[in-house]
Design a protein around this motif. Structure first.
Motif, PDB file in Angstrom:
ATOM      1  N   GLU A 238       0.839  -1.206   0.000  1.00 25.77           N
ATOM      2  CA  GLU A 238       0.000   0.000   0.000  1.00 25.77           C
ATOM      3  C   GLU A 238       0.873   1.255   0.000  1.00 25.77           C
ATOM      4  O   GLU A 238       0.608   2.204  -0.740  1.00 25.77           O
TER       5      GLU A 238
ATOM      6  N   HIS B 188      -4.424   3.223   3.437  1.00 32.85           N
ATOM      7  CA  HIS B 188      -4.476   1.760   3.637  1.00 32.85           C
ATOM      8  C   HIS B 188      -3.209   1.270   4.346  1.00 32.85           C
ATOM      9  O   HIS B 188      -3.262   0.407   5.212  1.00 32.85           O
TER      10      HIS B 188
ATOM     11  N   GLU C  25     -10.863   0.027  -2.872  1.00 31.51           N
ATOM     12  CA  GLU C  25     -10.263  -0.688  -4.014  1.00 31.51           C
ATOM     13  C   GLU C  25     -11.290  -0.830  -5.148  1.00 31.51           C
ATOM     14  O   GLU C  25     -10.931  -0.741  -6.324  1.00 31.51           O
TER      15      GLU C  25
ATOM     16  N   GLU D  29      -4.212   4.955  -0.916  1.00 29.65           N
ATOM     17  CA  GLU D  29      -3.246   3.866  -0.688  1.00 29.65           C
ATOM     18  C   GLU D  29      -2.400   4.160   0.550  1.00 29.65           C
ATOM     19  O   GLU D  29      -2.128   3.253   1.347  1.00 29.65           O
TER      20      GLU D  29
HETATM   21 FE   LIG Z   1      -4.983  -0.089  -1.388  1.00 28.79          FE
END
Ligand SMILES: [Fe+2]
Ligand SMILES: [Fe+2]
Length: 255
Positions: free
Chosen positions: A29, A62, A155, A59
């Protein structure tokens, strides 16, 4: 009977296995966040730049979530072996934009943007499928359910955005070039995903002291999945259709 549910449950219940799993996820990520951040800074299309920045911010978020899951259990991240580093292995094969390119300050060309979107189309498909699986297993888990549901929704948004932007480029006459890059990317991705899955499962097997037959069955499962992908499953990674969610990354990331 080995099921995805029992496997993930076993990983979740063991500190060392959970630590490896979250460390691998967080690293991937973080790398995705850095790549998107650089691409957002180098792209000249002013409509696309904020969407790529949002993609990168998601990202990065995450990565922070996977690290937070570790800290919640009093665990520290561990180093990720190269053989389990999916994003790095793809980059090393020349899939997506090279990091050396992203470290330079020259603006991206139209071809670079197409390569970025095709790479994202394929890898976000994988991310979306993986997170949907985690939601099926852990969606109602009080400790990690909320996190996996949130990442899964993101996602799905990333994937929808890739479809939409590639369809736009396709309508502008880049269809054959897009298909070519998508196919090359998907071929490398399914191979890399197989190799990384085998490497991660081997590590998990050592940590969780799996028997030889259990490890052999899991390795066979990974090879059969690859065979399925090789024989046509890859097409799900290269098709383009109008997504149900429109302009999924149109808003800046919530603070
Ligand atoms: Fe991700
Ligand atoms: Fe993503």
């Amino acid at each position: 009977m080995i099921s995805a549910r029992s496997l993930f449950q076993e990983i979740h219940d063991n500190d060392d296995a959970f630590r490896l799993f979250c460390s691998i996820a967080a690293k991937g990520e973080d790398q995705g966040g850095w790549e998107n951040g650089r691409i957002a800074a180098l792209v000249t299309d002013q409509e696309l730049a904020p969407k790529i920045a949002r993609h990168g911010a998601d990202e990065d978020k995450h990565g922070r979530i996977f690290n937070a899951l570790l800290h919640k259990r009093g665990l520290q991240p561990v180093g990720v072996p190269d053989s389990a580093d999916y994003t790095m292995l793809l980059e090393r094969q020349g899939i997506g934009l090279a990091h050396s390119r992203l470290r330079r300050e020259d603006p991206l060309t139209d071809h670079d943007v197409l390569v970025y979107l095709a790479h994202s189309r394929v890898t976000e498909q994988r991310a979306s499928e993986q997170m949907r699986l985690l939601v099926r297993v852990f969606g109602t888990n009080p400790e990690i359910g909320r996190a996996v549901r949130m990442i899964s929704a993101d996602e799905d948004n990333h994937l929808a955005y890739c479809h939409e932007e590639l369809l736009r480029l396709s309508a502008a006459g880049h269809g054959p070039e897009i298909l070519d890059v998508l196919r090359r990317t998907a071929r490398a991705e399914i191979r890399t995903y197989r190799d990384v899955s085998l490497a991660v499962m081997a590590q998990m097997g050592t940590i969780l002291r799996w028997s030889r037959p259990k490890s052999a069955v899991l390795a066979l499962g990974i090879q059969l999945t690859y065979l399925y992908d090789r024989l046509g499953g890859w097409r799900r990674m290269t098709s383009l259709r109008t997504p149900a969610i429109h302009n999924a990354l149109g808003e800046p990331a919530p603070a």
